[in-house]
Scaffold this motif. Structure first.
Motif, PDB file in Angstrom:
ATOM      1  N   ASP A 136       6.067  -6.792  -8.297  1.00  0.00           N
ATOM      2  CA  ASP A 136       5.109  -7.893  -8.105  1.00  0.00           C
ATOM      3  C   ASP A 136       4.134  -7.561  -6.970  1.00  0.00           C
ATOM      4  N   CYS A 137       4.673  -6.982  -5.895  1.00  0.00           N
ATOM      5  CA  CYS A 137       3.819  -6.593  -4.759  1.00  0.00           C
ATOM      6  C   CYS A 137       2.752  -5.592  -5.193  1.00  0.00           C
ATOM      7  N   LEU A 138       3.152  -4.632  -6.034  1.00  0.00           N
ATOM      8  CA  LEU A 138       2.201  -3.600  -6.470  1.00  0.00           C
ATOM      9  C   LEU A 138       1.112  -4.205  -7.356  1.00  0.00           C
ATOM     10  N   THR A 139       1.497  -5.120  -8.224  1.00  0.00           N
ATOM     11  CA  THR A 139       0.508  -5.814  -9.061  1.00  0.00           C
ATOM     12  C   THR A 139      -0.512  -6.529  -8.178  1.00  0.00           C
ATOM     13  N   LEU A 140      -0.010  -7.196  -7.160  1.00  0.00           N
ATOM     14  CA  LEU A 140      -0.871  -7.943  -6.246  1.00  0.00           C
ATOM     15  C   LEU A 140      -1.783  -7.002  -5.444  1.00  0.00           C
ATOM     16  N   ALA A 141      -1.220  -5.899  -4.950  1.00  0.00           N
ATOM     17  CA  ALA A 141      -2.003  -4.944  -4.150  1.00  0.00           C
ATOM     18  C   ALA A 141      -3.119  -4.319  -4.989  1.00  0.00           C
ATOM     19  N   ARG A 142      -2.805  -3.997  -6.234  1.00  0.00           N
ATOM     20  CA  ARG A 142      -3.817  -3.427  -7.137  1.00  0.00           C
ATOM     21  C   ARG A 142      -4.967  -4.408  -7.333  1.00  0.00           C
ATOM     22  N   SER A 143      -4.585  -5.651  -7.590  1.00  0.00           N
ATOM     23  CA  SER A 143      -5.585  -6.679  -7.842  1.00  0.00           C
ATOM     24  C   SER A 143      -6.476  -6.884  -6.608  1.00  0.00           C
ATOM     25  N   LEU A 144      -5.894  -6.919  -5.436  1.00  0.00           N
ATOM     26  CA  LEU A 144      -6.686  -7.091  -4.216  1.00  0.00           C
ATOM     27  C   LEU A 144      -7.627  -5.913  -4.000  1.00  0.00           C
ATOM     28  N   SER A 145      -7.133  -4.684  -4.267  1.00  0.00           N
ATOM     29  CA  SER A 145      -7.981  -3.503  -4.034  1.00  0.00           C
ATOM     30  C   SER A 145      -9.133  -3.436  -5.040  1.00  0.00           C
ATOM     31  N   GLU A 146      -8.936  -4.042  -6.214  1.00  0.00           N
ATOM     32  CA  GLU A 146     -10.012  -4.047  -7.210  1.00  0.00           C
ATOM     33  C   GLU A 146     -11.069  -5.104  -6.897  1.00  0.00           C
ATOM     34  N   ASN A 147     -10.673  -6.153  -6.207  1.00  0.00           N
ATOM     35  CA  ASN A 147     -11.589  -7.283  -6.016  1.00  0.00           C
ATOM     36  C   ASN A 147     -12.088  -7.499  -4.593  1.00  0.00           C
ATOM     37  N   TYR A 148     -11.501  -6.761  -3.640  1.00  0.00           N
ATOM     38  CA  TYR A 148     -11.891  -6.945  -2.235  1.00  0.00           C
ATOM     39  C   TYR A 148     -12.099  -5.569  -1.590  1.00  0.00           C
ATOM     40  N   PRO A 149     -12.795  -5.546  -0.427  1.00  0.00           N
ATOM     41  CA  PRO A 149     -13.105  -4.248   0.201  1.00  0.00           C
ATOM     42  C   PRO A 149     -11.907  -3.676   0.960  1.00  0.00           C
ATOM     43  N   VAL A 150     -10.931  -3.174   0.186  1.00  0.00           N
ATOM     44  CA  VAL A 150      -9.734  -2.607   0.790  1.00  0.00           C
ATOM     45  C   VAL A 150      -9.211  -1.494  -0.139  1.00  0.00           C
ATOM     46  N   ALA A 151      -8.878  -0.343   0.467  1.00  0.00           N
ATOM     47  CA  ALA A 151      -8.475   0.828  -0.339  1.00  0.00           C
ATOM     48  C   ALA A 151      -6.967   0.838  -0.558  1.00  0.00           C
ATOM     49  N   LEU A 152      -6.562   1.112  -1.805  1.00  0.00           N
ATOM     50  CA  LEU A 152      -5.140   1.133  -2.162  1.00  0.00           C
ATOM     51  C   LEU A 152      -4.533   2.488  -1.789  1.00  0.00           C
ATOM     52  N   VAL A 153      -3.444   2.478  -1.019  1.00  0.00           N
ATOM     53  CA  VAL A 153      -2.818   3.749  -0.618  1.00  0.00           C
ATOM     54  C   VAL A 153      -1.406   3.910  -1.173  1.00  0.00           C
ATOM     55  N   ASN A 154      -1.108   3.222  -2.257  1.00  0.00           N
ATOM     56  CA  ASN A 154       0.163   3.484  -2.961  1.00  0.00           C
ATOM     57  C   ASN A 154       0.062   4.803  -3.716  1.00  0.00           C
ATOM     58  N   SER A 155       1.189   5.272  -4.252  1.00  0.00           N
ATOM     59  CA  SER A 155       1.186   6.593  -4.907  1.00  0.00           C
ATOM     60  C   SER A 155       0.482   6.569  -6.257  1.00  0.00           C
ATOM     61  N   VAL A 156       0.011   5.399  -6.699  1.00  0.00           N
ATOM     62  CA  VAL A 156      -0.884   5.373  -7.862  1.00  0.00           C
ATOM     63  C   VAL A 156      -2.241   5.962  -7.461  1.00  0.00           C
ATOM     64  N   ASN A 157      -2.481   6.070  -6.153  1.00  0.00           N
ATOM     65  CA  ASN A 157      -3.642   6.797  -5.636  1.00  0.00           C
ATOM     66  C   ASN A 157      -3.312   8.292  -5.722  1.00  0.00           C
ATOM     67  N   PRO A 158      -4.037   9.057  -6.563  1.00  0.00           N
ATOM     68  CA  PRO A 158      -3.621  10.447  -6.831  1.00  0.00           C
ATOM     69  C   PRO A 158      -3.582  11.356  -5.597  1.00  0.00           C
ATOM     70  N   VAL A 159      -4.330  11.046  -4.557  1.00  0.00           N
ATOM     71  CA  VAL A 159      -4.283  11.930  -3.378  1.00  0.00           C
ATOM     72  C   VAL A 159      -2.949  11.817  -2.642  1.00  0.00           C
ATOM     73  N   ARG A 160      -2.235  10.707  -2.849  1.00  0.00           N
ATOM     74  CA  ARG A 160      -0.886  10.592  -2.276  1.00  0.00           C
ATOM     75  C   ARG A 160       0.021  11.680  -2.866  1.00  0.00           C
ATOM     76  N   ILE A 161      -0.056  11.832  -4.188  1.00  0.00           N
ATOM     77  CA  ILE A 161       0.756  12.846  -4.873  1.00  0.00           C
ATOM     78  C   ILE A 161       0.386  14.243  -4.369  1.00  0.00           C
ATOM     79  N   GLU A 162      -0.926  14.456  -4.174  1.00  0.00           N
ATOM     80  CA  GLU A 162      -1.388  15.760  -3.668  1.00  0.00           C
ATOM     81  C   GLU A 162      -0.720  16.083  -2.332  1.00  0.00           C
ATOM     82  N   GLY A 163      -0.689  15.116  -1.450  1.00  0.00           N
ATOM     83  CA  GLY A 163      -0.064  15.355  -0.149  1.00  0.00           C
ATOM     84  C   GLY A 163       1.433  15.617  -0.273  1.00  0.00           C
TER      85      GLY A 163
END
Ligand code: F0G
Length: 351
Positions: A136-163
Motif C-alpha cells: 500500500d505504501c508503494l502504491t501511495l509513493a508512486r502516486s505522489l511521485s507522479e502527481n507532485y514534485p518529488v522523485a521516487l527512490v524505490n527500487s522501481v527506479n532503475p538506477v537503484r538496481i544499477e547501484g
C-alpha cells in the motif's frame, strides 16, 4: 591515506553517470566478504557471507541510494520519496541530508524495526505511518511521485538496481570468479534482480568465466513468488521482507530461470534459528530478514540439494542493530553484582 571511494567512483564505467553527475556518497560498498566456517562445515561447501550491514546506514540499500540520490540531484529534484519496510527509508533519509534535499518516507504502521525508525527520524525525514502494508505504501509513493514534485527512490527506479548490482562485481573481484551459487533474501525482489544483472554484465565482459545459480528465499508468510499469487496480508517477524506483491516479481523469476536457480520459502522459526547461528557461531550480527538467505541454504542442505565442494555466497543484507529486539527476546537477563571481584568471578564461572 587511501580509502574506498564509494560504488560510483569505484565502478564509474559500469554505471549510468557522467562527468557532470553530482556524486552524493557516504562511501558505501566495499563491504566484507567473510568466510563462514560453521556454515561451510555444515554444508561441505566453501561458504562466504557478503556482509551488507557494514554499509554506512547498515544495509545494502546504500548502494542503490547513492545512485538514486545522485541522479535525482542531477535532474534538479528538491525532494525524494520512498515506501519502505525501514531500510530504504533510513538510507534515503541519510543520502538526502548529504544532497541537501528533503526526504519523505511512507512506512507500514507498527511494522518497522525501531532502529530504522530512529534513523529516519534523526536524519530529519518527513515520516508518514500508513494504515496499510508495504505494498500500500508503494502504491501511495508512486502516486505522489507522479502527481507532485518529488522523485521516487524505490527500487522501481532503475538506477537503484544499477547501484545494487555492484555487490556482484565486488564478489567476483574478491573471489577471482563468480561463485557456484548466490543466496539472497527476497522481499520486493530488487536485490536479486540487481545481483543477477551484475553477474551477467561481468561475465559478458570477461571479468568472470560463469554466472552463479541464484537462490532466493522469501518468508513463508510473505511468499507470493513461491505461491505464484499476491499475498494480501503478508506476515513474518522479518519485517524487512514483509511484502505481498513484489515490484520486481518478473525480474526475480527471470533471475531464477536464466541462472538455473530457485526461489523457495523459509519459516520464521528457520529464520530465527539461522539468525542465532550467525551471531553465536559466525560472529556476524544481522537483522532477521538477512538470515533468510542462510536459513534457506541450511534448509536446502538438509534436503540434500547442496552438492559438497561448491563455492557459495550468502548476502546478509542488514545490520543486527537495526532490530535488536530479537537479540534480547528470550535471552537470559544479565545478573547484577556488587563491585567485588570474588562475586564477579563466581558469577562468571571463573572461580
Ligand atoms: N533484507 C533487508 C534487510 C531488506 O531491508 C530488504 C528490503 C530485503 C532484504 C529484500 O530486498 O526488497 O530487494 O528483495 N527492504 C526494503 C525496504 C523493502 O523498504 O527497506 P528486496
Amino acid at each position: 591515506t587511501h580509502q574506498w571511494r564509494g560504488i560510483i567512483e569505484e565502478y564509474r564505467d559500469r554505471l549510468p553517470v557522467s562527468d557532470t553527475t553530482p556524486v552524493v556518497t557516504l562511501r558505501e560498498g566495499g563491504t566484507p566478504l567473510v568466510p563462514a566456517q560453521v556454515l561451510s562445515e555444515r554444508t561441505g561447501c566453501e561458504v562466504h557471507l557478503k556482509v551488507e550491514g557494514a554499509n554506512p546506514t547498515g544495509s545494502f540499500k546504500d548502494r542503490g541510494m547513492t545512485m538514486a540520490i545522485s541522479k535525482a540531484k542531477e535532474e534538479g529534484a528538491k525532494a525524494v520519496i520512498c515506501a519502505s519496510t525501514g531500510n530504504t527509508s533510513a538510507s534515503a533519509a541519510a543520502y538526502a541530508v548529504r544532497a541537501g534535499m528533503v526526504s519523505a518516507v511512507l512506512v507500514p504502521q507498527g511494522k518497522i524495526a525501531l532502529g530504522k525508525m530512529g534513523q529516519a527520524l534523526v536524519h530529519g525525514a518527513k515520516i508518514l505511518q500508513v494504515d496499510g502494508n508495504f505494498d500500500d505504501c508503494l502504491t501511495l509513493a508512486r502516486s505522489l511521485s507522479e502527481n507532485y514534485p518529488v522523485a521516487l527512490v524505490n527500487s522501481v527506479n532503475p538506477v537503484r538496481i544499477e547501484g545494487q548490482k555492484t555487490a556482484a562485481f565486488e564478489i567476483v573481484d574478491m573471489l577471482g570468479d563468480a561463485p557456484d551459487i548466490h543466496v539472497l533474501p527476497v522481499g520486493n525482489a530488487g536485490n536479486i534482480t540487481a545481483y543477477w544483472k551484475g553477474y551477467k554484465e561481468y561475465a559478458a565482459d570477461g571479468n568472470s568465466t560463469r554466472t552463479p545459480r541464484m537462490w532466493g528465499f522469501q518468508a513463508s508468510g510473505s511468499a507470493p513468488i513461491v505461491r505464484g499469487e499476491v499475498v494480501k496480508d503478508p506476515s513474518t517477524i522479518a519485517t524487512a521482507i514483509r511484502i505481498g506483491n513484489p515490484a520486481s516479481w518478473q525480474y526475480a523469476l527471470a533471475a531464477r530461470d536464466e541462472s538455473g536457480g530457485a526461489i523457495d520459502e523459509v519459516t520464521d522459526r528457520e529464520i530465527l534459528r539461522a539468525y542465532r547461528l550467525l551471531a553465536a557461531q559466525e560472529g556476524v550480527f544481522v537483522e532477521p530478514a538477512s538470515a533468510a538467505s542462510v536459513a534457506g541454504l541450511l534448509k536446502a542442505a538438509e534436503e540434500g540439494k547442496v552438492d559438497p565442494g561448491q563455492r557459495i555466497v550468502c548476502t546478509v543484507t542488514g545490520n543486527g542493530l537495526k532490530d535488536p529486539d530479537w537479540a534480547v527476546a528470550g535471552a537470559p537477563q544479565p545478573v547484577t553484582v556488587p563491585v567485588d571481584a570474588a562475586t564477579a568471578a563466581e558469577r562468571l564461572g571463573l572461580a
